[in-house]
Scaffold this motif. Structure first.
Motif, mmCIF file in Angstrom:
data_model
loop_
_atom_site.group_PDB
_atom_site.id
_atom_site.type_symbol
_atom_site.label_atom_id
_atom_site.label_comp_id
_atom_site.label_asym_id
_atom_site.label_seq_id
_atom_site.Cartn_x
_atom_site.Cartn_y
_atom_site.Cartn_z
ATOM 1 N N ALA A 170 0.830 -1.204 0.000
ATOM 2 C CA ALA A 170 0.000 0.000 0.000
ATOM 3 C C ALA A 170 0.868 1.258 0.000
ATOM 4 O O ALA A 170 0.553 2.241 -0.675
ATOM 5 C CB ALA A 170 -0.922 -0.003 1.220
ATOM 6 N N LYS A 175 -1.259 4.411 -1.587
ATOM 7 C CA LYS A 175 -2.661 4.317 -1.148
ATOM 8 C C LYS A 175 -2.696 3.766 0.267
ATOM 9 O O LYS A 175 -3.141 2.656 0.522
ATOM 10 C CB LYS A 175 -3.458 3.427 -2.086
ATOM 11 C CG LYS A 175 -3.496 3.953 -3.519
ATOM 12 C CD LYS A 175 -4.285 3.033 -4.431
ATOM 13 C CE LYS A 175 -4.315 3.561 -5.859
ATOM 14 N NZ LYS A 175 -5.076 2.681 -6.773
ATOM 15 N N TYR A 180 -7.586 -0.200 1.540
ATOM 16 C CA TYR A 180 -6.741 -0.711 0.456
ATOM 17 C C TYR A 180 -5.952 -1.932 0.908
ATOM 18 O O TYR A 180 -5.810 -2.920 0.170
ATOM 19 C CB TYR A 180 -5.788 0.397 -0.004
ATOM 20 C CG TYR A 180 -5.008 0.049 -1.250
ATOM 21 C CD1 TYR A 180 -5.601 0.099 -2.510
ATOM 22 C CD2 TYR A 180 -3.672 -0.325 -1.172
ATOM 23 C CE1 TYR A 180 -4.893 -0.218 -3.654
ATOM 24 C CE2 TYR A 180 -2.945 -0.652 -2.310
ATOM 25 C CZ TYR A 180 -3.562 -0.591 -3.553
ATOM 26 O OH TYR A 180 -2.867 -0.903 -4.684
ATOM 27 N N ILE A 181 -5.441 -1.894 2.135
ATOM 28 C CA ILE A 181 -4.692 -3.034 2.674
ATOM 29 C C ILE A 181 -5.600 -4.246 2.802
ATOM 30 O O ILE A 181 -5.208 -5.375 2.490
ATOM 31 C CB ILE A 181 -4.065 -2.661 4.029
ATOM 32 C CG1 ILE A 181 -3.044 -1.544 3.851
ATOM 33 C CG2 ILE A 181 -3.408 -3.879 4.682
ATOM 34 C CD1 ILE A 181 -2.547 -0.944 5.156
#
Length: 233
Positions: A170, A175, A180-181
């Motif tokens: 990420a 991001k 997102y992770i």
């Protein structure tokens, strides 16, 4: 030295004692007298006498027959020793001592120690994980973010090493968010990613798909996206 003495030593035989037993007998609940008694039983078994009497055992030790009998019962009750029945070729029933329970107890102790070591390592990794996230985010994690981390570890069973790898992915993508992770971890789990090497290959494949040229210039298409080595600290 008299050759007959050497021959008598060899004919008397030897018993093999694992070093682990000498290192761990205290942990599995044995004292020195009980350990010595087990050694003598092994010696008798090696010489062909699978069921030595308390009198025979006591003759080799500093304890009397009565104490030897008590110790034998204790070893059986504590499952360090067992008495098994057999039958000879001519149909005669007999009893013999078995040391197998001792090896089982020793194996159980080693397995327990490994689990304790793994648990200690996991707790260290988890504590370290929170610190790394706070360093990358540049702030303390919120209660909701801590709950997300706990969910990845406890509910999803994610390896802390893979969570760190997803965090670094990420960061590389610019991001930095839990959403997102979480998406990275979900995709890795769906694709059967279980090791850091598999995760690294997934990242390479993803970046290769993402670096399609947007302009027709040959020099633009020749540019590459930097490779991030997750194996580096």
């Amino acid at each position: 030295m008299d050759k007959d003495i050497i021959v008598s030593w060899m004919e008397a035989g030897m018993i093999q004692v694992p070093n682990l037993l000498l290192q761990k007998y205290k942990q599995i609940g044995l004292d020195e007298k009980e350990l010595a008694l087990l050694f003598h039983i092994m010696s008798f078994i090696e010489s062909g006498n699978g069921f030595p009497t308390p009198e025979q055992l006591a003759e080799r030790m500093t304890i009397n027959t009565s104490e030897c009998s008590t110790q034998l019962r204790k070893l059986v009750q504590m499952q360090f020793l067992s008495i098994e029945e057999g039958m000879s070729e001519d149909g005669i029933h007999f009893e013999t001592y078995s040391i197998s329970p001792l090896w089982v107890r020793l194996a159980d102790e080693l397995q327990f120690e490994k689990k304790q070591s793994d648990l200690k390592h996991t707790l260290h990794e988890e504590n370290n994980l929170y610190t790394i996230f706070e360093q990358e985010f540049g702030r303390p994690l919120s209660p909701m973010e801590c709950e997300n981390l706990a969910m990845w570890l406890d509910d999803d069973g994610q390896d802390p090493v893979l969570i760190k790898a997803a965090l670094r992915e990420a960061v590389l993508a610019g991001k930095l968010s839990f959403r997102y992770i979480d998406r990275i971890l979900f995709n890795w789990k769906r694709n059967g990613v279980r090791t850091i090497e598999q995760a690294r290959m997934q990242g390479i494949q993803f970046r290769q798909k993402s670096k399609q040229p947007t302009r027709s210039a040959s020099e633009e298409s020749s540019k590459t996206i930097p490779f991030y080595n997750w194996l580096e600290p």
